[in-house]
Write a protein that holds these residues in place. Structure first.
Motif, short mmCIF file in Angstrom:
data_model
loop_
_atom_site.label_atom_id
_atom_site.label_comp_id
_atom_site.label_asym_id
_atom_site.label_seq_id
_atom_site.Cartn_x
_atom_site.Cartn_y
_atom_site.Cartn_z
N GLY A 77 0.51 -1.55 -0.17
CA GLY A 77 -0.35 0.24 -0.10
C GLY A 77 0.41 1.36 0.11
N GLY A 110 0.81 11.02 10.44
CA GLY A 110 0.14 10.01 9.50
C GLY A 110 -1.31 10.18 9.57
N GLY A 111 -1.65 10.23 8.40
CA GLY A 111 -3.25 10.32 7.66
C GLY A 111 -3.83 9.63 7.98
N TRP A 144 -11.72 1.19 2.84
CA TRP A 144 -10.30 1.05 3.21
C TRP A 144 -10.26 0.84 4.72
CZ3 TRP A 144 -7.05 4.86 7.02
CH2 TRP A 144 -5.80 4.20 6.60
N TYR A 166 -11.25 1.60 8.09
CA TYR A 166 -12.13 2.98 8.41
C TYR A 166 -13.45 2.06 9.65
CZ TYR A 166 -11.44 5.42 4.65
OH TYR A 166 -10.86 6.85 3.96
N ASN A 194 -14.37 8.51 0.34
CA ASN A 194 -12.26 7.97 0.08
C ASN A 194 -12.19 8.65 -1.32
OD1 ASN A 194 -10.59 5.58 0.31
ND2 ASN A 194 -9.97 7.32 0.16
N ASN A 199 -9.20 4.05 -1.74
CA ASN A 199 -8.21 2.61 -1.62
C ASN A 199 -9.43 1.24 -1.26
OD1 ASN A 199 -7.17 0.51 -0.88
ND2 ASN A 199 -6.15 1.58 0.73
N ASP A 244 -11.76 11.85 2.93
CA ASP A 244 -9.90 11.22 2.98
C ASP A 244 -9.47 11.26 1.60
OD1 ASP A 244 -7.76 9.45 2.58
OD2 ASP A 244 -8.25 7.70 4.14
N ILE A 284 -6.29 11.20 0.27
CA ILE A 284 -4.85 10.90 0.64
C ILE A 284 -4.52 10.72 -0.84
CG2 ILE A 284 -4.90 8.57 1.12
CD1 ILE A 284 -2.76 9.85 3.44
N TYR A 285 -5.44 10.35 -2.24
CA TYR A 285 -4.57 10.06 -3.34
C TYR A 285 -5.06 10.71 -4.63
CZ TYR A 285 -4.12 5.09 -1.43
OH TYR A 285 -3.35 3.83 -0.55
N SER A 339 2.24 10.50 2.63
CA SER A 339 2.64 9.54 2.46
C SER A 339 3.05 8.92 0.87
CB SER A 339 1.54 8.49 2.95
OG SER A 339 1.61 8.48 4.24
N LYS A 340 1.20 8.93 0.12
CA LYS A 340 1.57 8.84 -1.27
C LYS A 340 1.79 10.11 -1.97
CE LYS A 340 -0.91 5.58 0.97
NZ LYS A 340 -0.76 4.27 1.43
N ARG A 349 5.63 9.27 8.90
CA ARG A 349 3.68 8.90 8.95
C ARG A 349 4.02 10.78 9.82
NH1 ARG A 349 2.51 6.87 7.86
NH2 ARG A 349 0.68 6.09 9.63
N LEU A 350 3.12 11.41 8.29
CA LEU A 350 2.19 12.48 8.62
C LEU A 350 1.04 13.11 7.47
CD1 LEU A 350 5.64 14.83 7.73
CD2 LEU A 350 4.63 14.79 10.03
C1 LIG Z 1 -7.38 5.58 1.89
C2 LIG Z 1 -6.32 5.57 3.14
N1 LIG Z 1 -6.42 6.80 3.80
C3 LIG Z 1 -5.42 6.34 4.89
C4 LIG Z 1 -4.33 6.62 4.59
C5 LIG Z 1 -3.39 6.73 5.49
O1 LIG Z 1 -1.67 6.77 4.86
P1 LIG Z 1 -0.97 7.45 6.18
O2 LIG Z 1 -1.23 7.03 7.09
O3 LIG Z 1 0.47 6.89 5.91
O4 LIG Z 1 -1.03 9.37 6.21
C6 LIG Z 1 -3.68 5.00 3.72
C7 LIG Z 1 -2.97 4.14 3.86
O5 LIG Z 1 -2.35 2.98 3.08
C8 LIG Z 1 -5.45 5.16 2.68
O6 LIG Z 1 -4.73 3.79 1.28
#
Ligand SMILES: Cc1ncc(COP(=O)(O)O)c(C=O)c1O
Length: 397
Positions: A43, A104-105, A130, A133, A176, A180, A208, A210-211, A242-243, A251-252
């Motif tokens: 991931g 981390g997210g 994901w 959740y 999301n 993911n 969310d 993040i992508y 992260s992504k 871890r941010l």
């Molecule tokens: C949908 C989704 N949200 C949040 C995260 C959290 O990522 P991180 O904690 O590395 O910032 C991930 C990581 O796999 C993710 O796939």
């Protein structure tokens, strides 16, 4: 000496370990033992963090930026995150006080749930979801209400489905996009329709994103909080480094919300982790400030992902019995395996056992008819893994 008879709490008993991390760990252990495993479980981007980000962090360390800072984050980073959401995501009038930087997210997501849910509340989670959740919702004492959307609707829920799932106890809608595990991307029209249902029923919207940068085939990302001031007032936008910048180990994560909610999240964080790592935040600040370098690094990574997506999609489409939706975001494909008559857990276990190919069973995402393949891996692994997967599926046909 024995442990107390009621050794574990309801929280510990209720939570299951992350299956995605488990698959990845198993594949890594097999590799470490010398086995030739094709891993599609990851991931995380298989790129290194760009040098200019690392250098900013190293510089911060050299300058002694090694102490506690305010719990919600480095003031300059909170400001930069607010500006980023105003300029790129078109969320109007944000201030730094509405931003919290977390370790981390994932932790941003958890704090958002803790800040909005009490025991007995219900949270609507579109599936495939994901993995973390529902577990996070349960850890807050609340109830996940899963609403399924298969590949026939592009893995996206409709406003009608949402309305039907709402009860007097419903507190939050979780979104999301890009998703993911499916890679689905909601359009602004689709988000507007869901937001109207959330408004009518007085729900919080958790989104969310993040992508957000990993988009293909011309797909556009829309932040639901950009649609109106009224929607922004009930929206918590999660993101992270992260992504986008290949910074998983740093871890941010970031959270942007109405000021009162952000303040509550900051208080929760102050008692649970304090600030996210101080010097790491200087690296993140460089990522947001040095926009040209960051954009170049992201585009390089996105282009490579896009090529691998095409390779993986084409290979999956050639396997008889497998059905794959060509999604437009993140770095996952989510083919349907129900034609083979195996549960996703058995499919994944036998595939790993017989062909040394690691995938994540769809059951982990609330979708037992599917498996998740990450294309955050080399073209060589994708080609080799596809051949093995084809052979495996032929033995099941
Ligand atoms: C949908 C989704 N949200 C949040 C995260 C959290 O990522 P991180 O904690 O590395 O910032 C991930 C990581 O796999 C993710 O796939």
């Amino acid at each position: 000496m024995s442990t107390p008879s009621s050794a574990l709490s309801i929280w510990a008993n209720n939570v299951s370990p992350s299956p995605t991390l488990a698959v990845d760990a198993k594949a890594k252990a097999m590799k470490a033992a010398g086995e030739d495993v094709c891993g599609f479980g990851a991931g995380e981007p298989d790129f290194d963090t760009p040098d200019f980000i690392k250098e900013a962090c190293i510089q911060a360390l050299k300058e002694g930026k090694t102490k506690y800072i305010p719990a919600p984050g480095l003031p300059a980073l909170r400001e930069a995150v607010a500006q980023k959401h105003i300029q790129e995501n078109k969320i109007q009038g944000l201030e730094a006080s509405q931003v919290v930087i977390s370790p981390g997210g994932k932790y941003s997501c958890y704090l958002a749930i803790l800040a909005t849910c009490s025991p007995g509340d219900e949270v609507i989670i579109p599936a495939p979801y994901w993995v973390s959740y529902p577990e996070m919702v349960k850890l807050a004492g609340a109830e996940p209400r899963v609403v399924f959307a298969g590949d026939d609707t592009g893995f996206k829920i409709t406003p009608e489905q949402l309305q039907e799932a709402i009860s007097p106890k419903t507190k939050v809608l979780m979104l999301n996009s890009p998703s993911n595990p499916t890679g689905a991307v909601y359009t602004s029209e689709e988000l507007e329709a869901l937001a109207q249902v959330a408004l009518k029923n007085d729900l919080w919207i958790f989104t969310d994103e993040i992508y957000e940068y990993l988009l293909y085939d011309g797909a556009k990302h829309c932040s639901i909080a950009s649609l109106s001031e009224e929607i922004a007032q009930r929206t918590i936008t999660i993101n992270g480094f992260s992504k986008a910048y290949s910074m998983t180990g740093w871890r941010l994560g970031t959270l942007v919300a109405p000021a009162a909610l952000a303040k509550a999240v900051s208080s929760l964080q102050s008692h649970t982790t304090s600030n996210a790592t101080t010097f790491a935040q200087y690296g993140a600040l460089a990522a947001l400030e040095q926009k040209d370098k960051a954009a170049k690094a992201i585009e390089n990574m996105r282009t490579v992902f896009d090529q691998r997506r095409a390779l993986l999609f084409e290979g999956l489409s050639r396997i008889s019995g497998l059905e794959c939706f060509k999604s437009q975001g993140a770095f996952y494909l989510f083919p349907k395996i129900n034609n083979y008559g195996l549960s996703s857990t058995d499919f994944a276990a036998q595939l790993l056992e017989q062909q040394k190919v690691a995938v994540v069973p769809g059951i982990a995402f609330g979708a037992d008819d599917y498996i998740r393949l990450s294309y955050a891996t080399s073209e060589e692994t994708i080609t080799k893994g596809l051949n093995r997967l084809k052979q495996f599926c032929e033995t099941l046909n």
